[in-house]
Design a protein around this motif. Structure first.
Motif, PDB file in Angstrom:
ATOM      1  N   TYR A  13      -3.969 -14.317   0.189  1.00  0.00           N
ATOM      2  CA  TYR A  13      -4.810 -13.760   1.257  1.00  0.00           C
ATOM      3  C   TYR A  13      -5.920 -14.736   1.645  1.00  0.00           C
ATOM      4  O   TYR A  13      -6.168 -14.978   2.837  1.00  0.00           O
TER       5      TYR A  13
ATOM      6  N   ARG B 191       0.790  -1.221   0.000  1.00  0.00           N
ATOM      7  CA  ARG B 191       0.000   0.000   0.000  1.00  0.00           C
ATOM      8  C   ARG B 191       0.824   1.273   0.000  1.00  0.00           C
ATOM      9  O   ARG B 191       0.554   2.207  -0.742  1.00  0.00           O
TER      10      ARG B 191
ATOM     11  N   ASN C 257      -4.280  -6.323   6.148  1.00  0.00           N
ATOM     12  CA  ASN C 257      -3.185  -5.414   6.499  1.00  0.00           C
ATOM     13  C   ASN C 257      -1.837  -6.129   6.503  1.00  0.00           C
ATOM     14  O   ASN C 257      -0.827  -5.587   6.037  1.00  0.00           O
ATOM     15  N   TRP C 258      -1.825  -7.365   7.010  1.00  0.00           N
ATOM     16  CA  TRP C 258      -0.554  -8.096   7.068  1.00  0.00           C
ATOM     17  C   TRP C 258      -0.090  -8.532   5.684  1.00  0.00           C
ATOM     18  O   TRP C 258       1.100  -8.492   5.375  1.00  0.00           O
TER      19      TRP C 258
ATOM     20  N   MET D   3       0.443  -4.766   3.758  1.00  0.00           N
ATOM     21  CA  MET D   3       1.376  -3.803   4.340  1.00  0.00           C
ATOM     22  C   MET D   3       2.659  -4.459   4.851  1.00  0.00           C
ATOM     23  O   MET D   3       3.745  -4.178   4.355  1.00  0.00           O
ATOM     24  N   GLU D   4       2.509  -5.332   5.841  1.00  0.00           N
ATOM     25  CA  GLU D   4       3.706  -5.874   6.498  1.00  0.00           C
ATOM     26  C   GLU D   4       4.498  -6.793   5.581  1.00  0.00           C
ATOM     27  O   GLU D   4       5.701  -6.621   5.391  1.00  0.00           O
TER      28      GLU D   4
ATOM     29  N   ASP E  94      -8.623  -1.657  -0.310  1.00  0.00           N
ATOM     30  CA  ASP E  94      -7.820  -2.842  -0.018  1.00  0.00           C
ATOM     31  C   ASP E  94      -8.190  -4.005  -0.931  1.00  0.00           C
ATOM     32  O   ASP E  94      -7.313  -4.744  -1.406  1.00  0.00           O
TER      33      ASP E  94
ATOM     34  N   LYS F  14      -9.876  -7.955   8.045  1.00  0.00           N
ATOM     35  CA  LYS F  14      -9.122  -6.712   7.879  1.00  0.00           C
ATOM     36  C   LYS F  14      -7.688  -6.868   8.359  1.00  0.00           C
ATOM     37  O   LYS F  14      -6.746  -6.377   7.722  1.00  0.00           O
ATOM     38  N   VAL F  15      -7.522  -7.537   9.493  1.00  0.00           N
ATOM     39  CA  VAL F  15      -6.169  -7.738  10.027  1.00  0.00           C
ATOM     40  C   VAL F  15      -5.320  -8.523   9.033  1.00  0.00           C
ATOM     41  O   VAL F  15      -4.164  -8.167   8.750  1.00  0.00           O
TER      42      VAL F  15
END
Length: 612
Positions: free
Chosen positions: A445, A62, A472-473, A476-477, A429, A468-469
């Motif tokens: 995912y 992102r 994000n992982w 993003m991570e 997302d 959502k978590v």
């Protein structure tokens, strides 16, 4: 490397020949080595989609996407084409732009359209050329039935009606890249008609469509045709021809002239490219020359359609005189070329001039389009049915089977991810997941989420917000770790990331520990996540309430200026600074950010809800 062998290389017993390079001045046909090739099967994915194909691997998360968007905005603000566009905005209240698009896409097939030569275009020049591809006298076309399958998948994904009978025609013109002097296409009876593509807000880079909502664009027809040779220029005057591409199966997708905004046209091309990949009809995008777009551009004065009823395009009357811009090789080129041509036509009309029907070209970075040649019409091309190719008959059972086995569309995937409580991702997302890495990121995912759901099904309280978590992982991570590398699910297998997120959601580790675990797995640590937690003593052993208060009070006393900013100036975001200090000063796994934030807010007597 281009080879120039002798005519002795042609062996009558071998049915495949390879014409070598032709010099533009002489056009002397030469033959190269016999046809030999090995085909590499392409892996079929459940979703092959790209936001911006040229940056699929350069922008895998992102933050990079945001940075790239900001960079594009900065570039456009200084780009003369866009400055001209902005300067002409008031004129657009008077003039209406109309655009129709013709997209030529290479089908994902093993063989060529009318010969059994391999369709590979990445091998050495002129190594995959059959007699018919080179227009060898006496050679006949043999329609390769299997090339129809990806074409049908593409047409069905574009919501077209498949015609039970279609036929091929000859489109006559002479050019050095067309050995037969005509191109075989489907002019009178294409295999698919009356399709539609719908652009939603998520199909636009900023998430906002020019009309504020969905935009429907009708597709007049989809037709099969053969590609031409590839011309390689060697300045100053040498032009070499690679016949590997001759007769590569193409589909041409023709939209109706219903587009009135350059951004919409670019989004349309981008989405069609994603759709074609999603159904495995085409694997090469614009970045590698597998998809090219021609745009037909016209402008007319608003509310004066009756005065221009003589001009029409694909049955739509009342249009201004159109020009065609050929061979646009990127989504950005589509948008910029339309803006430049629109403004050029308006300038001519407002100065009393007349728009000529012509074919024009566009070079990326140019300020305007340039004339290539006068516009050919149906009479110039002398279309005629090809007498050597029988009609193509498509059984309705085949159509029904292909329809029932189509992969999940991008729109359906985004709808699945955003609606309901299971995944609950934002539209942004979801669009990012769908567009990255030819759909491989979305597959990853879904695998992680499924494993996470199985692990935590006995603890539903931990599953709330897990979609959502996980997003994000993954974005993003993990995406940050792939910043300068090509995506590979093997670097951190789905079960390992699911284990990390599971420990985090169950509050067995802190977020900081989870990031450290992810980094270790990415760098190749072969231990299981649970074993690393035990070996490295990473399990969360939270401080007691008294220890939280003692640590927080000590930091507040040591930093009175920051306390003053928070309490008196209401700079509540600085509470995060104290949270970071508490995490840093305590042993790993001792401080939970939420608990630390709550303690600080209570000690400073902050109003409820101010930290959200």
């Amino acid at each position: 490397m281009f080879v120039r062998p002798t005519l002795a290389a042609l062996a009558p017993a071998r049915p495949y020949i390879c014409p070598s390079c032709l010099h533009r001045a002489t056009f002397q046909p030469l033959i190269s080595s016999p046809y030999t090739s090995a085909l590499v099967a392409t892996r079929r994915r459940a979703l092959h989609t790209v936001g911006n194909p040229s940056t699929d691997h350069d922008a895998p998360f992102r933050k990079t996407l945001k940075d790239a968007a900001k960079q594009r905005k900065r570039e456009r603000s200084g780009d003369s084409v866009h400055q001209a566009s902005k300067a002409s905005e008031p004129r657009l209240q008077k003039w209406e732009l109309t655009v129709g698009i013709e997209i030529h896409a290479e089908l994902n097939t093993a063989r060529k359209l009318f010969s059994s030569a391999a369709s590979s275009t990445n091998d050495a020049p002129n190594t995959h050329v059959a007699l018919f591809d080179a227009a060898f006298p006496g050679s006949q076309p043999h329609f390769q039935i299997e090339t129809l399958i990806p074409a049908l998948r593409a047409a069905l994904a574009l919501d077209c009606e498949i015609q039970p009978k279609s036929s091929f025609d000859r489109k006559h013109y002479f050019y050095q890249d067309q050995p037969a002097g005509y191109q075989i296409t489907q002019y009178y009876e294409p295999f698919a008609r009356d399709g539609r593509i719908t652009l939603h807000p998520h199909d636009f880079p900023n998430g906002i469509s020019p009309q504020g909502g969905p935009i429907a664009i009708d597709i007049k027809q989809v037709q099969m045709e053969q590609d031409t040779a590839k011309t390689v220029h060697q300045p100053p005057a040498t032009h070499l021809l690679d016949f590997n591409r001759v007769s590569h199966p193409l589909i041409e997708i023709i939209t109706l002239p219903q587009i009135h905004d350059p951004t919409t046209a670019a989004a349309c091309v981008r989405k069609i490219q994603r759709i074609l990949r999603s159904v495995d009809a085409c694997t090469a995008g614009m970045e590698s020359g597998g998809l090219r777009a021609d745009v037909n551009v016209s402008v007319r004065e608003r509310h004066t359609q009756a005065a221009q009823v003589g001009n029409s395009y694909h049955g739509v009357t009342g249009l201004g005189q159109r020009t065609e811009i050929k061979n646009l090789a990127s989504v950005k080129a589509v948008e910029d070329a339309i803006i430049a041509e629109r403004d050029r036509q308006i300038d001519i009309l407002e100065s009393g001039g007349v728009i000529e029907g012509e074919t024009r070209g566009w070079t990326l970075g140019s300020k305007s389009t340039k004339r290539l040649r006068g516009k050919e019409g149906e009479i110039d091309y002398r279309y005629m049915p090809d007498p050597d190719i029988a009609p193509v008959l498509v059984d309705k059972d085949l159509v029904a089977h292909l329809q029932s086995t189509l992969y999940l569309s991008t729109d359906d995937a985004i709808k699945m991810l955003t609606e309901g409580e299971e995944y609950n991702l934002t539209s942004k997302d979801a669009s990012t997941l769908v567009s990255l890495d030819d759909g491989a990121r979305l597959e990853y995912y879904l695998d992680v989420y499924q494993l996470l759901h199985l692990t935590l099904r006995s603890r539903p309280e931990c599953l709330r917000g897990a979609g959502k978590v996980t997003g994000n992982w993954v974005l993003m991570e993990l995406g940050a770790l792939f910043k300068n590398e090509i995506w590979s699910a093997d670097r951190v297998p789905p079960n390992q990331l699911a284990s990390i997120i599971s420990h985090l959601l169950q509050k067995k580790i802190t977020g900081r520990t989870a990031k450290l675990l992810l980094s270790l797995k990415f760098q190749g640590d072969s231990r299981d996540v649970a074993q690393i937690i035990v070996d490295e003593e990473m399990a969360l052993q939270p401080l007691s309430q008294e220890e939280y208060i003692e640590l927080a009070q000590r930091l507040l006393v040591e930093n009175p200026n920051i306390v003053k900013d928070i309490v008196e100036k209401k700079q509540y975001k600085k509470v995060k600074w104290f949270v970071g200090q508490m995490i840093g000063k305590a042993a790993e796994g001792k401080v939970e950010p939420i608990a630390a934030e709550t303690v600080i807010a209570e000690l400073l007597n902050l109003p409820p809800g101010k930290l959200k």
